[in-house]
Enzyme design. Structure first.
Site, short mmCIF file in Angstrom:
data_model
loop_
_atom_site.label_atom_id
_atom_site.label_comp_id
_atom_site.label_asym_id
_atom_site.label_seq_id
_atom_site.Cartn_x
_atom_site.Cartn_y
_atom_site.Cartn_z
N HIS A 55 6.45 -3.80 -10.26
CA HIS A 55 6.73 -2.58 -11.05
C HIS A 55 5.49 -1.81 -11.47
CE1 HIS A 55 11.13 -2.60 -12.63
NE2 HIS A 55 10.89 -1.54 -11.91
N ASP A 56 4.30 -2.29 -11.17
CA ASP A 56 3.12 -1.53 -11.61
C ASP A 56 1.92 -1.81 -10.71
OD1 ASP A 56 2.13 0.42 -13.29
OD2 ASP A 56 1.43 -0.97 -14.82
N ILE A 57 2.15 -1.78 -9.40
CA ILE A 57 1.05 -1.94 -8.45
C ILE A 57 0.20 -0.66 -8.48
CG2 ILE A 57 0.44 -2.16 -6.01
CD1 ILE A 57 1.59 -4.71 -7.10
N THR A 96 4.06 3.59 -13.82
CA THR A 96 2.95 4.53 -13.95
C THR A 96 3.22 5.75 -13.08
OG1 THR A 96 1.39 2.72 -14.32
CG2 THR A 96 0.46 4.84 -13.71
#
Length: 250
Positions: A55-57, A96
């Site tokens: 969910h936030d690479i 993000t």
């Protein structure tokens, strides 16, 4: 309490966007980082006990050890799937801006293709050294995804790549990475490759021809044609590095 291994070389973004430090990331290091991150995401999706969506690479969540080997960090937004689940829906939008796929922004739908999309954005940043929070092109109105697509479509991919990688012998490898990245950021999740396919394409372990990318998600021109529909009072074409989250205990 979470205890992390100390990573002396900080995070990928510390080098990637710095005009001096980026020279420490030669092609050998960059391709090693690209393949290792892809392999890490592949493990989370295919080989762990649960299917894990990070969910936030993003570049700031890729930490580097003494030898510049990458480690995926910050699993605070990660979601678990059972092995037979394909997708899920949520009303709590986190992530993000710039790395979040359109189906998640618009409908709260997330699946393994979420991290595929984020990886595609990261891959474009690694080969170009460019931020996804800036605008590019002649009139500076194209986001990173559309700018890369326009150059690729016109056969001008060399203009997109980081100048520190100025080596004609790398041209084919960089173009391949660019094409794989553009496939990862397609509007329709079904048009994006799986991480298994991404890894094979990057390692050149398949004889199948690489598909031709369509216009990527969050295209300025397409959003204008759709009258730039507002999503939660924010336009879909908004691209920056701000984290979308809610302050809740976890």
């Amino acid at each position: 309490m979470l205890i992390y291994e100390f990573m002396p070389n900080k995070s990928l973004d510390f080098y990637l966007y710095d005009p001096v430090k980026k020279h420490l990331l030669d092609w050998r290091k960059r391709i090693s980082i690209i393949e290792s991150v892809a392999q890490g995401i592949l493990y989370l999706q295919e080989y762990s006990n649960f299917t894990i969506i990070h969910h936030d690479i993003k570049a700031s969540n890729i930490l580097l050890d003494d030898d510049m080997n990458p480690k995926i960090s910050d699993f605070g937004m990660a979601r678990f799937f059972k092995k037979d689940e394909l997708e899920a829906n949520t009303s709590r939008i986190v992530g993000t801006y710039g790395y979040v796929p359109p189906e998640y922004v618009k409908k709260g739908i997330y699946s393994m293709k979420y991290d595929v999309y984020s990886f595609g954005v990261l891959l474009l940043q690694i080969v170009s050294g460019k931020r996804n929070s800036s605008l590019y092109g002649r009139n500076e109105y194209l986001n990173l995804l559309e700018y890369s697509y326009e150059l690729w479509k016109q056969g001008r991919g060399a203009e997109f790549f980081d100048a520190s990688l100025d080596d004609s012998s790398l041209s084919c490898k960089l173009i391949r990475c660019m094409q794989v990245a553009l496939l990862c950021v397609q509007e329709n999740p079904a048009d994006r490759p799986s991480m298994v396919e991404v890894f094979r394409l990057l390692k050149n372990e398949t004889t199948a021809a690489i598909s031709t990318p369509k216009q990527p998600a969050f295209s300025v021109t397409r959003d204008e044609e759709e009258e730039s529909k507002d999503i939660g009072k924010k336009k879909v074409l908004s691209v920056n590095d701000a984290t979308m989250t809610q302050v809740v205990p976890r």
